[in-house]
Design a protein around this motif. Structure first.
Motif, PDB file in Angstrom:
ATOM      1  N   PRO A   1       8.109  10.543 -81.518  1.00  0.00           N
ATOM      2  CA  PRO A   1       8.763  11.019 -82.065  1.00  0.00           C
ATOM      3  C   PRO A   1       9.879  10.201 -81.462  1.00  0.00           C
ATOM      4  O   PRO A   1       9.837   9.376 -80.447  1.00  0.00           O
ATOM      5  CB  PRO A   1       8.366  12.470 -81.550  1.00  0.00           C
ATOM      6  CG  PRO A   1       7.501  11.881 -80.209  1.00  0.00           C
ATOM      7  CD  PRO A   1       6.722  10.612 -80.616  1.00  0.00           C
ATOM      8  N   ARG A   2      10.839  10.958 -82.488  1.00  0.00           N
ATOM      9  CA  ARG A   2      12.208   9.851 -81.937  1.00  0.00           C
ATOM     10  C   ARG A   2      13.231  10.597 -81.317  1.00  0.00           C
ATOM     11  O   ARG A   2      12.467  11.684 -81.725  1.00  0.00           O
ATOM     12  CB  ARG A   2      13.423  10.036 -83.618  1.00  0.00           C
ATOM     13  CG  ARG A   2      12.772   8.360 -83.503  1.00  0.00           C
ATOM     14  CD  ARG A   2      13.659   8.222 -85.685  1.00  0.00           C
ATOM     15  NE  ARG A   2      15.213   7.589 -84.635  1.00  0.00           N
ATOM     16  CZ  ARG A   2      15.914   7.641 -85.391  1.00  0.00           C
ATOM     17  NH1 ARG A   2      16.138   7.168 -86.473  1.00  0.00           N
ATOM     18  NH2 ARG A   2      16.773   6.721 -84.659  1.00  0.00           N
ATOM     19  N   ARG A   3      13.520  10.305 -80.285  1.00  0.00           N
ATOM     20  CA  ARG A   3      14.804  10.753 -79.310  1.00  0.00           C
ATOM     21  C   ARG A   3      15.835  11.146 -79.971  1.00  0.00           C
ATOM     22  O   ARG A   3      16.113  10.467 -80.660  1.00  0.00           O
ATOM     23  CB  ARG A   3      14.675  10.706 -78.095  1.00  0.00           C
ATOM     24  CG  ARG A   3      13.559   9.631 -77.216  1.00  0.00           C
ATOM     25  CD  ARG A   3      14.139   9.593 -75.457  1.00  0.00           C
ATOM     26  NE  ARG A   3      13.208   7.935 -75.739  1.00  0.00           N
ATOM     27  CZ  ARG A   3      13.565   7.138 -75.193  1.00  0.00           C
ATOM     28  NH1 ARG A   3      14.599   6.901 -74.429  1.00  0.00           N
ATOM     29  NH2 ARG A   3      12.297   6.808 -74.450  1.00  0.00           N
ATOM     30  N   SER A   4      16.502  12.315 -78.899  1.00  0.00           N
ATOM     31  CA  SER A   4      17.654  12.891 -79.946  1.00  0.00           C
ATOM     32  C   SER A   4      18.658  11.484 -79.558  1.00  0.00           C
ATOM     33  O   SER A   4      18.904  11.230 -78.338  1.00  0.00           O
ATOM     34  CB  SER A   4      18.571  13.951 -79.008  1.00  0.00           C
ATOM     35  OG  SER A   4      19.679  14.509 -79.717  1.00  0.00           O
ATOM     36  N   SER A   5      19.938  11.664 -80.741  1.00  0.00           N
ATOM     37  CA  SER A   5      20.605  10.735 -80.456  1.00  0.00           C
ATOM     38  C   SER A   5      22.119  10.843 -79.446  1.00  0.00           C
ATOM     39  O   SER A   5      22.670  10.396 -78.794  1.00  0.00           O
ATOM     40  CB  SER A   5      22.088  10.444 -82.354  1.00  0.00           C
ATOM     41  OG  SER A   5      22.094  11.553 -82.270  1.00  0.00           O
ATOM     42  N   TRP A   6      22.109  12.255 -79.306  1.00  0.00           N
ATOM     43  CA  TRP A   6      22.426  12.634 -78.071  1.00  0.00           C
ATOM     44  C   TRP A   6      22.534  12.231 -76.992  1.00  0.00           C
ATOM     45  O   TRP A   6      23.399  11.831 -75.586  1.00  0.00           O
ATOM     46  CB  TRP A   6      22.289  13.889 -77.922  1.00  0.00           C
ATOM     47  CG  TRP A   6      23.493  14.461 -79.360  1.00  0.00           C
ATOM     48  CD1 TRP A   6      22.728  15.403 -79.984  1.00  0.00           C
ATOM     49  CD2 TRP A   6      24.662  14.556 -79.703  1.00  0.00           C
ATOM     50  NE1 TRP A   6      23.436  15.260 -81.656  1.00  0.00           N
ATOM     51  CE2 TRP A   6      24.965  15.814 -80.612  1.00  0.00           C
ATOM     52  CE3 TRP A   6      25.688  14.025 -78.225  1.00  0.00           C
ATOM     53  CZ2 TRP A   6      26.328  15.596 -81.146  1.00  0.00           C
ATOM     54  CZ3 TRP A   6      27.420  14.368 -79.223  1.00  0.00           C
ATOM     55  CH2 TRP A   6      27.376  15.018 -80.102  1.00  0.00           C
ATOM     56  N   ILE A   7      20.526  11.879 -76.532  1.00  0.00           N
ATOM     57  CA  ILE A   7      20.491  11.549 -75.168  1.00  0.00           C
ATOM     58  C   ILE A   7      21.244  10.104 -74.964  1.00  0.00           C
ATOM     59  O   ILE A   7      21.163   9.656 -74.149  1.00  0.00           O
ATOM     60  CB  ILE A   7      18.778  12.057 -74.673  1.00  0.00           C
ATOM     61  CG1 ILE A   7      18.284  13.112 -75.325  1.00  0.00           C
ATOM     62  CG2 ILE A   7      18.255  11.228 -74.009  1.00  0.00           C
ATOM     63  CD1 ILE A   7      17.368  13.186 -74.882  1.00  0.00           C
ATOM     64  N   SER A   8      20.338   9.494 -76.486  1.00  0.00           N
ATOM     65  CA  SER A   8      21.122   7.963 -76.092  1.00  0.00           C
ATOM     66  C   SER A   8      22.569   7.950 -76.248  1.00  0.00           C
ATOM     67  O   SER A   8      22.964   6.904 -74.923  1.00  0.00           O
ATOM     68  CB  SER A   8      20.297   7.333 -77.264  1.00  0.00           C
ATOM     69  OG  SER A   8      20.663   7.202 -78.342  1.00  0.00           O
ATOM     70  N   THR A   9      23.569   8.560 -76.555  1.00  0.00           N
ATOM     71  CA  THR A   9      24.692   8.356 -76.451  1.00  0.00           C
ATOM     72  C   THR A   9      25.198   8.840 -74.908  1.00  0.00           C
ATOM     73  O   THR A   9      25.947   8.779 -74.329  1.00  0.00           O
ATOM     74  CB  THR A   9      25.414   9.475 -76.901  1.00  0.00           C
ATOM     75  OG1 THR A   9      24.823   9.220 -78.279  1.00  0.00           O
ATOM     76  CG2 THR A   9      27.005   8.991 -77.220  1.00  0.00           C
ATOM     77  N   ALA A  10      24.556   9.874 -74.445  1.00  0.00           N
ATOM     78  CA  ALA A  10      25.005   9.862 -72.948  1.00  0.00           C
ATOM     79  C   ALA A  10      24.083   9.235 -72.096  1.00  0.00           C
ATOM     80  O   ALA A  10      25.196   9.087 -71.179  1.00  0.00           O
ATOM     81  CB  ALA A  10      24.507  11.135 -72.824  1.00  0.00           C
ATOM     82  N   VAL A  11      23.418   8.375 -72.318  1.00  0.00           N
ATOM     83  CA  VAL A  11      22.966   7.804 -70.931  1.00  0.00           C
ATOM     84  C   VAL A  11      24.129   6.415 -71.545  1.00  0.00           C
ATOM     85  O   VAL A  11      24.266   5.773 -70.466  1.00  0.00           O
ATOM     86  CB  VAL A  11      21.513   7.070 -71.655  1.00  0.00           C
ATOM     87  CG1 VAL A  11      21.606   5.811 -71.110  1.00  0.00           C
ATOM     88  CG2 VAL A  11      20.884   8.215 -71.405  1.00  0.00           C
TER      89      VAL A  11
END
Length: 85
Positions: A54-64
């Motif tokens: 499963p792919r992670r949400s793009s919001w998580i990578s943006t926040a990181v």
């Protein structure tokens, strides 16, 4: 005859392309003979929907990424204030 007439006669593409019957390639003949007795198994149109998980949400990578940039800015600002004194 001139050389131009010889080349035109030798490479007459219009005549070759206007033929009614076109012979299949050697690979097509080989595959047709092989599949006559043993047809290939059906293959789905699309591959597995998600082979890597499963792919992670793009919001998580943006926040990181934004968190790392903010930490780097704070670290550089802290290093500059310490260097002044």
């Amino acid at each position: 005859m001139t050389e131009h007439d010889d080349l035109q006669r030798e490479f007459d593409y219009q005549w070759a392309n206007s033929t009614e019957l076109k012979e299949p390639s050697a690979r097509a003949r080989m595959l047709a003979a092989r599949w006559k007795d043993n047809p290939p198994a059906p293959v789905p149109f699309r591959a597995d929907p998600d082979p890597t998980g499963p792919r992670r949400s793009s919001w998580i990578s943006t926040a990181v990424v934004l968190g790392c940039v903010a930490a780097l800015i704070l670290l550089i600002g802290y290093a500059q204030t310490r260097a002044m004194y």
